[in-house]
Design an enzyme around this catalytic site. Structure first.
Site, short mmCIF file in Angstrom:
data_model
loop_
_atom_site.label_atom_id
_atom_site.label_comp_id
_atom_site.label_asym_id
_atom_site.label_seq_id
_atom_site.Cartn_x
_atom_site.Cartn_y
_atom_site.Cartn_z
N ASN A 103 0.88 -1.17 0.00
CA ASN A 103 0.00 0.00 0.00
C ASN A 103 0.92 1.22 0.00
OD1 ASN A 103 -1.92 1.96 0.48
ND2 ASN A 103 -2.30 1.36 2.61
N LYS A 490 -21.51 15.69 -1.93
CA LYS A 490 -22.18 14.42 -1.61
C LYS A 490 -22.90 13.90 -2.84
CE LYS A 490 -20.56 13.32 1.20
NZ LYS A 490 -19.58 14.06 1.91
#
Ligand code: AGP
Length: 614
Positions: A103, A490
């Site tokens: 990662n 959103k």
């Protein structure tokens, strides 16, 4: 972005790896894979797309998997090379003696790849990660010991990494290491587990070790040893964590996002608990370690964050200036880090990050710290990377947020910023009585949030009507400009509808040209402030261009019914506190539009919960 799980022990390795990866899906991913140490071989399985595809593949090859003793798994969010099976992790060296999951980003991978290719290494993927497998394998040839080969390889890397590595020649352990990317080790009985985050570990153990930067760990079935890259051994510091099993369950809701929206009143109530005991007394924030004398003389604050946290920061600026009269700047971390900024040893830098893993915000904090600034971190993960650079940490205590779209962490950040702004004002000598009303009203906010949530059914119906639009404009003024921005963010994140927010007064300076019957305008209207009448005028202007009008308002004025096509009412609230209420209908609107359109609400395309690359 990306998630790692490693396991060694007697339980079902495949189950533990896939269940662990399942709990990390919220980080964002587009392919998945595992490497199993089985019958003295390393067996690798990968699949593109959802984790379910990998699980289905593992089911079809069940007969070839006998009794793995350990394994490493990964979900990948593509950075270098497309999301395909070849680029999915785990990655191997030329002879496949070394297998790696990673990662982070290896910045000097191109140079390393060239050098390794000259030495005869054969690269299969386009990833930066693959160089790690080859490098470790090359070092192993001369060193003959995985841990030392890993250390020797890692000092040649530039960038960020959390790694789990296995060697075909060392069947007793997994070696893991990190630098600027999270990695924890869960300590079980006769089994140990490694992961990027707590959810992947909690079903097995609540005892964890946080690996630090530039540390390498040898994880065996019944022991763990850690040393620094420099060779110095590190004493094991095992921490018992509170198990938040509810946090990773949907608790009967269709999506995590909906569950997290509903958690907001109780999170805010808990945050207020003990902070405002008596409205006549000053707010105490013992977590702020900066001496009150120094704080009294603070004349400039810089707020740094990204995305939703940046919107909270914009409201923070408004509050700090309004309550404490201290000048505050707010800036996207990705902009702050690449310009000549004015931060110095007299600066108070407030970094806001839900995850505490956002690479841009961490880099900004490191830069500010190097310049001698005082660093206050506001985060939902007090155990995260960013807190390592903090002088003080305010934990927003929203519990693990799984949905990629931030909701509960945002209102928890807002509440924390209200408390901090009042605290700062009081420390600076602003009369406590100035805040009596605000404190009294803050205490009523959780109940008002519950009231907003009771209108959910109505918002769902309205959302269905709005789901056909391809473009939406959000407008707001003052403290609610950021509410409009957060509402638009959103909507675009989870429904993929093009939604843009503007200061309401800016509409006529350009965006108004976009308006017609296909471009609705969504506004926030809170009476009792000059912005109310001004925003109504802006809505009238939009109506004159045939735009449909939607508003979230605390006004009961009947006249609004003639102007607006859709009205979502919230309880009466002062303008300054309204953002914490007004954002909830926007969250619900986005949620129900996305759900109605059949989108992947919790894991929208292309997005990752933790943006660990710049
Ligand atoms: C919010 O819905 C987003 N997923 C995103 O904008 C997020 O707020 C941003 O990436 C910052 O994350 P952080 O708060 O964890 O630093």
């Amino acid at each position: 972005m990306c998630g790692i799980v490693g396991y060694i022990g007697n339980s079902d390795v495949v189950d533990i790896l896939t269940n662990g990866l399942n709990t990390l899906k919220y980080r964002g991913y587009d392919s998945a894979g595992v490497a199993l140490f089985d019958e003295n071989k390393i067996k690798i399985y990968k699949a593109v797309g959802k984790l379910e595809n990998l699980k289905a593949k593992l089911e079809t090859v069940k007969s070839e998997i006998k009794n793995p003793s350990m394994g490493i798994g990964h979900i990948r969010w593509a950075t270098h090379g497309k999301a395909n099976e070849v680029n999915a992790h785990p990655h191997t060296s030329t002879s496949s003696d070394i297998v790696v999951v990673h990662n982070g980003i290896i910045e000097n991978f191109k140079e390393l790849r060239e050098e390794l290719t000259k030495k005869g290494c054969v690269f299969k993927s386009e990833t930066d990660t693959e160089v790690v497998a080859h490098l470790v394998s090359e070092e192993y040839k001369t060193i003959g010991n995985l841990k030392d080969a890993v250390k020797k390889a890692l000092v040649q890397l530039r960038g960020a990494y959390a790694l789990c590595i296995m060697s075909i020649n060392e069947p007793e352990h997994i070696v893991c290491a990190r630098k600027n990317a999270p990695l924890i080790i869960g300590i079980g009985e006769g089994e140990n587990v490694i992961a990027s985050d707590i959810p992947a570990i909690i079903s097995l153990t609540s005892n964890i070790i946080y690996l630090n930067d530039e540390e390498v760990a040898v994880v065996k079935k019944d022991s763990v040893s850690i040393e620094k890259f420099s060779g110095e051994s590190v004493p094991l510091k095992i921490v018992k964590i509170a198990i938040e099993t509810d946090a990773i369950s949907k608790m009967g809701y269709k999506h995590y996002m909906l569950k997290e929206i509903h958690e907001q009143p109780s999170i805010v109530r808990n945050l207020l608990n003990g902070r405002i005991v008596d409205i006549n007394s000053p707010i105490e924030l013992p977590e702020i370690k900066m001496s009150k004398d120094v704080l009294q003389n603070i004349s400039k604050i810089q707020i740094i964050a990204c995305g939703t946290s940046l919107h909270a920061g914009q409201i923070g600026k408004y509050l700090i200036e309004d309550f404490a009269g201290v000048s505050a700047e707010v800036e996207s971390a990705s902009e702050y880090i690449y310009r000549k900024n004015t931060t110095d040893k007299n600066s108070l830098v407030i970094a806001i990050s839900q995850s505490g893993e956002t690479a841009d915000t961490i880099t900004a904090v490191k830069q500010a710290k190097e310049k001698g600034a005082y660093i206050l971190v506001i985060t939902n993960r007090p155990d995260s990377n960013i807190t390592r650079y903090a002088d003080s940490v305010l934990n927003v205590n929203a519990g693990i947020e799984v949905s990629v779209a931030a909701t509960k962490s945002y209102t928890a950040q807002l509440l924390t910023l209200y408390l901090f702004a009042i605290y700062l004002a009081e420390v600076k000598g602003v009369d406590v009585s100035n805040f009596l009303e605000i404190k009294r009203e803050l205490l009523s906010i959780p109940t008002k949030m519950e009231e907003v949530l009771t209108t959910e059914g109505d918002i769902e119906k309205k959302a269905e009507k709005l789901s056909g639009f391809k473009n939406v404009v959000y407008i707001g003024r003052g403290v609610n400009l950021s509410t409009a921005m957060e509402g638009a963010l959103k909507l675009k994140e989870i429904s993929y509808i093009n939604a843009n927010a503007y200061p309401a007064g800016e509409l006529k300076h350009g965006p108004i040209a976009l308006l017609d019957e296909n471009m609705p305008v969504v506004s926030v209207l809170i009476p009792g402030h000059i912005s109310y009448d001004k925003t109504i005028s802006n809505c009238e202007e939009a109506k004159a261009r045939n735009a449909k009008l939607i508003t979230v308002t605390s006004s009961n004025d009947e006249k609004l019914n003639n102007l607006f096509d859709v009205i979502i009412r919230i309880p009466e609230v002062s303008n300054v506190l309204s953002p914490i209420l007004a954002v909830i209908p926007f969250q619900l609107l986005a949620y129900y539009i996305s759900n109605f359109l059949g989108k992947d609400v919790d894991q929208p395309r292309n997005l990752a919960k933790s943006v660990t690359v710049e």
